[in-house]
Write a protein that holds these residues in place. Structure first.
Motif, PDB file in Angstrom:
ATOM      1  N   ILE A   1      -1.542  -3.060 -29.188  1.00 29.96           N
ATOM      2  CA  ILE A   1      -0.900  -4.379 -29.102  1.00 29.96           C
ATOM      3  C   ILE A   1      -0.880  -5.027 -30.490  1.00 29.96           C
ATOM      4  O   ILE A   1       0.088  -5.683 -30.881  1.00 29.96           O
ATOM      5  CB  ILE A   1      -1.640  -5.282 -28.079  1.00 29.96           C
ATOM      6  CG1 ILE A   1      -1.654  -4.610 -26.699  1.00 29.96           C
ATOM      7  CG2 ILE A   1      -1.015  -6.668 -28.003  1.00 29.96           C
ATOM      8  CD1 ILE A   1      -2.570  -5.271 -25.683  1.00 29.96           C
ATOM      9  N   ILE A   2      -1.957  -4.754 -31.250  1.00 26.89           N
ATOM     10  CA  ILE A   2      -2.037  -5.295 -32.614  1.00 26.89           C
ATOM     11  C   ILE A   2      -1.308  -4.377 -33.603  1.00 26.89           C
ATOM     12  O   ILE A   2      -0.479  -4.835 -34.400  1.00 26.89           O
ATOM     13  CB  ILE A   2      -3.521  -5.460 -33.020  1.00 26.89           C
ATOM     14  CG1 ILE A   2      -4.194  -6.470 -32.081  1.00 26.89           C
ATOM     15  CG2 ILE A   2      -3.629  -5.892 -34.477  1.00 26.89           C
ATOM     16  CD1 ILE A   2      -5.702  -6.509 -32.190  1.00 26.89           C
ATOM     17  N   GLU A   3      -1.601  -3.081 -33.530  1.00 34.74           N
ATOM     18  CA  GLU A   3      -1.050  -2.126 -34.510  1.00 34.74           C
ATOM     19  C   GLU A   3       0.476  -2.075 -34.487  1.00 34.74           C
ATOM     20  O   GLU A   3       1.116  -1.831 -35.510  1.00 34.74           O
ATOM     21  CB  GLU A   3      -1.615  -0.725 -34.227  1.00 34.74           C
ATOM     22  CG  GLU A   3      -3.109  -0.630 -34.490  1.00 34.74           C
ATOM     23  CD  GLU A   3      -3.727   0.668 -33.961  1.00 34.74           C
ATOM     24  OE1 GLU A   3      -4.922   0.898 -34.229  1.00 34.74           O
ATOM     25  OE2 GLU A   3      -3.013   1.436 -33.273  1.00 34.74           O
ATOM     26  N   SER A   4       1.049  -2.274 -33.318  1.00 33.28           N
ATOM     27  CA  SER A   4       2.511  -2.215 -33.181  1.00 33.28           C
ATOM     28  C   SER A   4       3.197  -3.416 -33.817  1.00 33.28           C
ATOM     29  O   SER A   4       4.412  -3.410 -34.012  1.00 33.28           O
ATOM     30  CB  SER A   4       2.875  -2.186 -31.696  1.00 33.28           C
ATOM     31  OG  SER A   4       2.482  -3.421 -31.093  1.00 33.28           O
ATOM     32  N   GLY A   5       2.410  -4.460 -34.084  1.00 30.19           N
ATOM     33  CA  GLY A   5       2.999  -5.699 -34.580  1.00 30.19           C
ATOM     34  C   GLY A   5       3.328  -6.689 -33.477  1.00 30.19           C
ATOM     35  O   GLY A   5       3.769  -7.816 -33.744  1.00 30.19           O
TER      36      GLY A   5
ATOM     37  N   ASP B   1      -7.850   4.874 -40.361  1.00 30.61           N
ATOM     38  CA  ASP B   1      -6.866   4.495 -41.375  1.00 30.61           C
ATOM     39  C   ASP B   1      -6.777   2.969 -41.441  1.00 30.61           C
ATOM     40  O   ASP B   1      -7.318   2.259 -40.603  1.00 30.61           O
ATOM     41  CB  ASP B   1      -5.501   5.153 -41.108  1.00 30.61           C
ATOM     42  CG  ASP B   1      -4.821   4.628 -39.856  1.00 30.61           C
ATOM     43  OD1 ASP B   1      -4.924   3.420 -39.548  1.00 30.61           O
ATOM     44  OD2 ASP B   1      -4.172   5.438 -39.172  1.00 30.61           O
ATOM     45  N   ALA B   2      -6.061   2.482 -42.444  1.00 31.13           N
ATOM     46  CA  ALA B   2      -6.083   1.047 -42.744  1.00 31.13           C
ATOM     47  C   ALA B   2      -5.538   0.205 -41.588  1.00 31.13           C
ATOM     48  O   ALA B   2      -6.106  -0.841 -41.249  1.00 31.13           O
ATOM     49  CB  ALA B   2      -5.287   0.773 -44.015  1.00 31.13           C
ATOM     50  N   THR B   3      -4.452   0.664 -40.976  1.00 29.98           N
ATOM     51  CA  THR B   3      -3.856  -0.107 -39.881  1.00 29.98           C
ATOM     52  C   THR B   3      -4.826  -0.228 -38.716  1.00 29.98           C
ATOM     53  O   THR B   3      -5.036  -1.299 -38.153  1.00 29.98           O
ATOM     54  CB  THR B   3      -2.557   0.594 -39.383  1.00 29.98           C
ATOM     55  OG1 THR B   3      -1.684   0.765 -40.502  1.00 29.98           O
ATOM     56  CG2 THR B   3      -1.878  -0.231 -38.307  1.00 29.98           C
TER      57      THR B   3
ATOM     58  N   ARG C   1     -11.025  -4.559 -36.691  1.00 30.51           N
ATOM     59  CA  ARG C   1     -11.702  -5.749 -37.220  1.00 30.51           C
ATOM     60  C   ARG C   1     -11.235  -7.006 -36.493  1.00 30.51           C
ATOM     61  O   ARG C   1     -12.031  -7.879 -36.178  1.00 30.51           O
ATOM     62  CB  ARG C   1     -11.402  -5.891 -38.721  1.00 30.51           C
ATOM     63  CG  ARG C   1     -12.529  -5.385 -39.629  1.00 30.51           C
ATOM     64  CD  ARG C   1     -12.350  -5.860 -41.066  1.00 30.51           C
ATOM     65  NE  ARG C   1     -11.105  -5.359 -41.651  1.00 30.51           N
ATOM     66  CZ  ARG C   1     -10.986  -4.187 -42.286  1.00 30.51           C
ATOM     67  NH1 ARG C   1     -12.035  -3.398 -42.412  1.00 30.51           N
ATOM     68  NH2 ARG C   1      -9.824  -3.813 -42.784  1.00 30.51           N
ATOM     69  N   ARG C   2      -9.941  -7.053 -36.218  1.00 25.69           N
ATOM     70  CA  ARG C   2      -9.404  -8.242 -35.568  1.00 25.69           C
ATOM     71  C   ARG C   2      -9.961  -8.392 -34.149  1.00 25.69           C
ATOM     72  O   ARG C   2     -10.286  -9.504 -33.704  1.00 25.69           O
ATOM     73  CB  ARG C   2      -7.868  -8.165 -35.537  1.00 25.69           C
ATOM     74  CG  ARG C   2      -7.251  -9.446 -35.023  1.00 25.69           C
ATOM     75  CD  ARG C   2      -5.804  -9.579 -35.395  1.00 25.69           C
ATOM     76  NE  ARG C   2      -5.204 -10.733 -34.742  1.00 25.69           N
ATOM     77  CZ  ARG C   2      -3.904 -10.947 -34.664  1.00 25.69           C
ATOM     78  NH1 ARG C   2      -3.056 -10.095 -35.229  1.00 25.69           N
ATOM     79  NH2 ARG C   2      -3.439 -12.022 -34.047  1.00 25.69           N
TER      80      ARG C   2
END
Lengths: 334, 334
Positions: free
Chosen positions: B58-62, B215-217, B223-224
């Motif tokens: 939900i977050i990674e997709s934007g 990975d960074a994403t 973290r969020r």
């Protein structure tokens, strides 16, 4: 978990999500262990399986006859009933014969076990009373005994009260567990409960059905209880309940009683057998599947009877939407 | 039962009435088993413990940023919430940002877990909606992802839907279980659930907290989520709930999530630990006692923290009248 363990599996999709362990003792009227699984001497509480035994002093004392209790009322004294109209009305009937009211029952109130009845009551704004408590028959029977003894009805739930002392004596004698070795606790409904090894509870169930080694008064009381339950199985539990179905499906050949925390006791009078099964973790969802499976494997239920009890033997698991997402299935060989 | 078994006892009076068995896996971010009990590779379903991982796409997709989801709303996406006013309002808030309504949630409706809220609703004649379902945050998050992907909202619960495929991919990657080895089932709320060995779920929890090998994403999304739960623990569960209390009592040092059928997963980010505990029989009453006891024995909870969680560690058992008749207590040594 070992392959030899006596378990019931809860499946979701293709895999086992959770597992229940089973302990079993089957004995004859001499207390000889005929079949077993897990620990046949497991110490636990009889809970509501004791109700059939606790009904004995109500009859033996003369209280049942004195107050003119009928056979449906005797059956209700043994019940963890559904709180359906007939159950409520029968409990009220017993109290009426004693000149008492539902306020004299100290069992507390809870929603009827029977979901449609509970739902209908909510829709009509009705609040459950002590009569709807699944133990209201047992408590009404205790009050009958209390009245017949001329004892105080205020303290009938205390272990020192003559009513509870007679209950303890009856359970102790039937299970051959001396009163000073009987473990005591408090039940969901407030009265004393009896803790003993499951093979001892099975002995009490073997005896109540087959009357061996019992004196005439006790044998007569046992016969009356068994006859009452055969005649009025609906009063032992109710609609969509295993205890009622088991008597009906077997035409009274097997009479069983559930108890809280996953304990089940039954008697097969004509074979002189007592059978007690305990789900180690206390979960009722595994209890009926295990009971049906064990009876089937021991040749005590016929195929047609097992089929008639299929919804208890291998029940489906549904989600909030009512979709079938799994099932519960016994996985053991006795 | 062997003395070495990892169990939780349910006492009534002076004796054990029922017993629950415990399986435990504690791993680091490399998946190395650091502590164990029972079978640390036990195969079972993650159930709602997967929600923290399912929030990742939900977050990674934007989607979360596109629709402007706040941190309380992110926390609610991870929740099995109480259906209290804040939870209902937050779920409605997410749907509002999507231009959708509670009718789009396919989770079904049930009474709020929070008993006083459920009672107040009954007294006011209010009927629970999909917003009160403990999973309404997760489902709202799924609809956010769905809308962002431009996929059909009608079929978002199907395993073939892009939303569920992204959920499966995220859980698979975090647990290092290939998608074709992931067991699938249907959850209480209708969406796919993920079955895997408990040590693998523990690995996912070690990683979500400590970010190793990510990975960074993904690290940013993890973290969020952790930050959102530390800031809004009430949105993860609610009043009188262990998940919320655990974060509050440890000042966010430990973040844990319950799942149905007695599974518990937690992460201790600063120590790089993932911890999963499963009650073999699926009974939640033994889960919190076992979690607190295991954390205490492993030195992961301090004495003051254990004291603050005492009502979860050794809860009392009450009867219908509210009388204390027993208690639940862990009995094991790791």
């Amino acid at each position: 978990m070992k392959p030899s363990d006596t378990i019931v599996r809860v499946y979701r999709g293709a895999i086992t999500e959770s597992t229940h362990r089973v302990h079993l003792a089957v004995v004859n009227t001499a207390g000889t262990l005929l079949h077993q699984a897990g620990d046949p001497h497991l110490l636990t509480f009889a809970r509501s399986t004791a109700k059939l035994i606790q009904a004995l002093p109500i009859i033996e004392s003369g209280a049942a006859d004195h107050f003119g209790l009928g056979e449906a009322e005797i059956a209700l004294c043994c019940a963890s009933h559904n709180g359906e109209a007939e159950h409520v009305s029968a409990a009220q009937g017993i109290l009426g014969k004693l000149g008492l009211t539902p306020q004299h029952l100290q069992c507390g109130a809870h929603d009827p076990y029977h979901a449609p009845t509970a739902q209908a009551m909510r829709e009509q704004g009705m609040v459950p009373t002590t009569l709807h408590n699944n133990c209201s028959g047992k408590h009404s029977g205790m009050l009958a005994l209390c009245a017949h003894l001329g004892a105080s009805p205020e303290t009938y739930m205390s272990i020192g009260h003559p009513v509870q002392q007679l209950m303890l004596k009856a359970v102790s004698e039937m299970a051959s567990v001396p009163t000073n070795q009987m473990q005591l606790g408090i039940d969901g409904c407030g009265v004393p409960v009896f803790g003993m090894p499951i093979n001892k509870l099975a002995l009490a169930y073997a005896r109540i059905g087959s009357l061996d080694e019992l004196d005439a008064t006790r044998a007569s009381a046992c016969r009356r209880i068994i006859a009452a339950l055969r005649q009025y199985p609906h009063y032992l539990a109710g609609s969509d309940r295993f205890d009622t179905s088991l008597i009906e499906v077997t035409n009274g050949r097997i009479i069983g009683k559930m108890g809280a925390e996953g304990i089940y006791a039954l008697t097969i009078p004509e074979q002189g057998l007592g059978f007690v099964l305990k789900i180690e973790d206390g979960n009722q969802r595994a209890m009926y599947p295990a009971v049906v499976e064990a009876l089937m494997q021991l040749g005590l239920l016929q195929e047609l009877e097992v089929n008639a009890l299929a919804s208890y033997h291998i029940p489906s698991v549904h989600n909030w939407q009512g979709t079938k997402v799994g099932y519960i299935q016994p996985d053991f060989h006795l």
